[in-house]
Design a protein around this motif. Structure first.
Motif, short mmCIF file in Angstrom:
data_model
loop_
_atom_site.label_atom_id
_atom_site.label_comp_id
_atom_site.label_asym_id
_atom_site.label_seq_id
_atom_site.Cartn_x
_atom_site.Cartn_y
_atom_site.Cartn_z
N LEU A 122 0.83 -1.21 0.00
CA LEU A 122 0.00 0.00 0.00
C LEU A 122 0.86 1.26 0.00
O LEU A 122 0.58 2.22 -0.71
CB LEU A 122 -0.92 -0.01 1.22
N SER A 123 1.94 1.24 0.77
CA SER A 123 2.85 2.39 0.85
C SER A 123 3.50 2.66 -0.52
O SER A 123 3.58 3.80 -0.98
CB SER A 123 3.91 2.14 1.91
N LYS A 124 3.97 1.60 -1.18
CA LYS A 124 4.59 1.74 -2.50
C LYS A 124 3.58 2.26 -3.53
O LYS A 124 3.88 3.14 -4.34
CB LYS A 124 5.15 0.40 -2.96
N ALA A 125 2.36 1.68 -3.48
CA ALA A 125 1.34 2.05 -4.46
C ALA A 125 0.92 3.51 -4.29
O ALA A 125 0.68 4.22 -5.28
CB ALA A 125 0.13 1.13 -4.31
N ARG A 126 0.81 3.98 -3.04
CA ARG A 126 0.41 5.38 -2.80
C ARG A 126 1.41 6.35 -3.40
O ARG A 126 1.02 7.36 -4.02
CB ARG A 126 0.29 5.63 -1.28
N PHE A 135 -6.01 9.71 -8.91
CA PHE A 135 -6.78 10.06 -7.72
C PHE A 135 -7.85 9.02 -7.38
O PHE A 135 -8.13 8.78 -6.20
CB PHE A 135 -7.42 11.44 -7.90
N THR A 136 -8.45 8.42 -8.39
CA THR A 136 -9.46 7.38 -8.13
C THR A 136 -8.83 6.20 -7.40
O THR A 136 -9.41 5.65 -6.45
CB THR A 136 -10.10 6.91 -9.44
N GLN A 170 -11.58 14.02 0.73
CA GLN A 170 -12.26 15.21 0.21
C GLN A 170 -11.37 15.96 -0.78
O GLN A 170 -11.83 16.44 -1.83
CB GLN A 170 -12.64 16.13 1.37
N HIS A 171 -10.08 16.05 -0.45
CA HIS A 171 -9.13 16.71 -1.35
C HIS A 171 -9.02 15.97 -2.69
O HIS A 171 -9.02 16.60 -3.77
CB HIS A 171 -7.75 16.80 -0.69
N LEU A 172 -8.96 14.66 -2.63
CA LEU A 172 -8.87 13.86 -3.86
C LEU A 172 -10.13 14.02 -4.70
O LEU A 172 -10.06 14.12 -5.94
CB LEU A 172 -8.65 12.39 -3.51
N GLN A 173 -11.28 14.05 -4.04
CA GLN A 173 -12.54 14.25 -4.77
C GLN A 173 -12.57 15.62 -5.44
O GLN A 173 -13.04 15.77 -6.57
CB GLN A 173 -13.73 14.11 -3.82
N GLN A 174 -12.05 16.63 -4.74
CA GLN A 174 -11.99 17.99 -5.31
C GLN A 174 -11.09 18.01 -6.55
O GLN A 174 -11.41 18.67 -7.55
CB GLN A 174 -11.46 18.97 -4.26
N GLN A 175 -9.97 17.30 -6.50
CA GLN A 175 -9.07 17.24 -7.65
C GLN A 175 -9.75 16.55 -8.84
O GLN A 175 -9.63 17.01 -9.98
CB GLN A 175 -7.78 16.50 -7.28
N LEU A 176 -10.46 15.47 -8.56
CA LEU A 176 -11.19 14.77 -9.63
C LEU A 176 -12.26 15.68 -10.23
O LEU A 176 -12.45 15.70 -11.45
CB LEU A 176 -11.83 13.50 -9.09
#
Length: 513
Positions: A122-126, A135-136, A170-176
């Protein structure tokens, strides 16, 4: 197994790059012997220049009788094998495939309760997902973060991390949302421009203004995702081009290229839009007369590393269209001929159906004409004239016919000119393309073809030059012919005893002062 049309398999294999074909051989190497039928079929298709199903069948079965069903099954198997090989190839190079692999591996580990190993992945993928603004996928990973803590009954971690995770989501949704808004704006403008390309004037400008009158375009979205910023400059630049604000278009195109180059890892993933943006910038430089910058960006386009066959084709087309245009503008027809010969050699590597040679015939003609290679110019012009009217616009066909008269005049084919003049006149009149410009040229060619004396020919040149100078600017603008060929340079050259190329070079130097 369903039947696979032969040309479908043929086209797939032909579209594979050299490295993809080598990967295929390695991919199937441990599962097949060298004499396997599907490898024989792959090699036979790779070697074929044009599709011939009977030849392929003979190569595979070496003249032995075979049932059509068996052959169809073989093609279907090879088609699926090629797709699996390409998926494996993309997995080694594509960020999306790598992220998908991480998520699938996490699922495998999670089902077996290897939670610590899941967290490592998970750390590598992030890190990878943030670098490439996936972002999705990042939202899915935040879900995994919560799921892992829950599976481990790590309530203390959840208590500490939930607010941070919610804020991040919320930040990721805003970027999308931002990317989606800019992308929709770009395509809305693009559709409007393409839907009625003939619309001009106030109505056209109002329709475009209604689309771009939005807070999204008031200033660059510097705090938003890289992809949102890209769409901002793409939208702004095509609007400026459509409305004729060429200096602003060039400036926005430069900013777009600078932005794209600021994060080269995105270009390593997809270079297609960068190719288009560079081509637009080159066009912008040409429109404002900045030829020094044009040549710099043209060479940059030439050096772009393609990631697919489509990229390779786009680079070739855009580079040579702009290269030929530059040579014509400068009157450097010697350089143009050299570039033309290189282009024709390189073009032979592309499928003719993909290349669309018809869009290049004008360049071929003009460069050959400027280099006084009139036989070649006539040959390319004939190719242009033989195109179906559904392929080329009719105004280009009319232009080609006028140019045809001029080339035959240069070649001294006076016997042919009488009938060519009559057919050209009928063609243009029937299609309502017989403007004063075309009438004057046809009248001149008719006189010049009548074997006049040098004095009479000079008078005819002066008469046509005078007629051109007296034509209102609006009348000249009606004729695509005038925009496609510098008639005044040709006439002035005849009167001064200089070549068409010399006159174009002189005009270019005067404009560049």
């Amino acid at each position: 197994m369903p039947k696979t049309p032969s040309n479908k398999l043929f086209n797939l294999i032909k579209s594979m790059s050299g490295s993809e074909k080598r990967y295929f051989k390695v991919f199937v190497g441990s599962h097949a012997n060298k004499d396997s039928k599907y490898l024989r079929l792959f090699d036979a298709i790779e070697a074929q220049e044009e599709f011939d199903d009977e030849v392929l069948k003979n190569e595979v079965y070496q003249g032995k009788p075979v049932q059509s069903r068996k052959y169809s099954e073989l093609k279907g198997y090879l088609y699926d094998l090629c797709l699996k090989s390409l998926q494996g190839y993309d997995e080694k190079t594509s960020v999306d495939y790598k992220l998908r692999h991480y998520l699938q591996s996490m699922q495998v580990l999670f089902r077996r309760s290897h939670f610590s190993d899941c967290q490592d992945l998970l750390s590598k993928a992030r890190k990878l997902a943030y670098k490439y603004e996936r972002f999705t996928v990042l939202i899915d990973m935040l879900g995994w973060e919560k799921q892992l803590a829950y599976a481990k009954s790590d309530i203390d971690y959840l208590d500490e991390a939930l607010d941070r995770i919610e804020t991040e989501e919320q930040h990721l949704q805003q970027q999308l949302t931002s990317i989606s808004a800019y992308r929709n704006l770009f395509f809305r403008l693009l559709v409007s421009l393409r839907k009625d390309a003939s619309l001009t004037g106030p109505e056209f400008r109002k329709r475009l203004a209604d689309i771009v009158d939005t807070p999204l375009l008031q200033q660059p979205p510097e705090s938003d995702a890289h992809q949102a910023q890209i769409y901002y400059y793409r939208t702004l630049s095509i609007y400026q081009l459509a409305t004729g604000d060429l200096l602003a278009f060039k400036s926005s195109s430069e900013q777009l290229i600078e932005l794209m180059e600021s994060k080269p890892h995105f270009l390593n993933e997809d270079v297609s839009e960068y190719i288009s943006a560079l081509s637009n910038l080159i066009m912008g430089c040409g429109r404002v007369g900045d030829y020094e910058a044009l040549e710099v960006y043209l060479e940059k386009l030439r050096q772009v590393k393609p990631l697919s066959q489509d990229d390779e084709l786009k680079i070739h087309r855009q580079y040579y269209q702009n290269k030929f245009s530059l040579c014509i503008a400068k009157g450097d027809f010697k350089e143009g001929l050299s570039a033309l010969q290189t282009h024709l050699r390189e073009r032979s590597h592309f499928d003719n159906d993909l290349f669309e040679t018809n869009t290049f015939y004008y360049y071929y003609f003009h460069i050959s004409f400027g280099a006084e290679a009139y036989d070649d110019a006539l040959s390319y012009l004939n190719d242009w004239l033989n195109l179906s009217t559904t392929v080329e616009r009719q105004e280009l066909q009319g232009t080609a016919r006028i140019l045809n008269l001029i080339v035959h005049f240069e070649l001294g084919n006076y016997v042919l000119l009488d009938s060519l003049i009559r057919s050209t006149y009928r063609y243009l009149k029937k299609r309502e393309q017989l403007h004063d410009v075309e009438r004057e040229i046809i009248s001149f060619i008719r006189k010049a073809a009548g074997s006049p004396s040098k004095h009479e020919l000079k008078v005819a040149y002066e008469s046509l030059k005078g007629a051109f100078e007296q034509l209102p600017q609006t009348e000249r603008a009606k004729s695509f012919f005038v925009r496609a060929f510098d008639m005044m340079a040709w006439l002035e050259g005849k009167l001064e005893g200089k070549s068409y190329g010399e006159m174009i070079r002189r005009k270019f130097k005067e404009r560049s002062r």
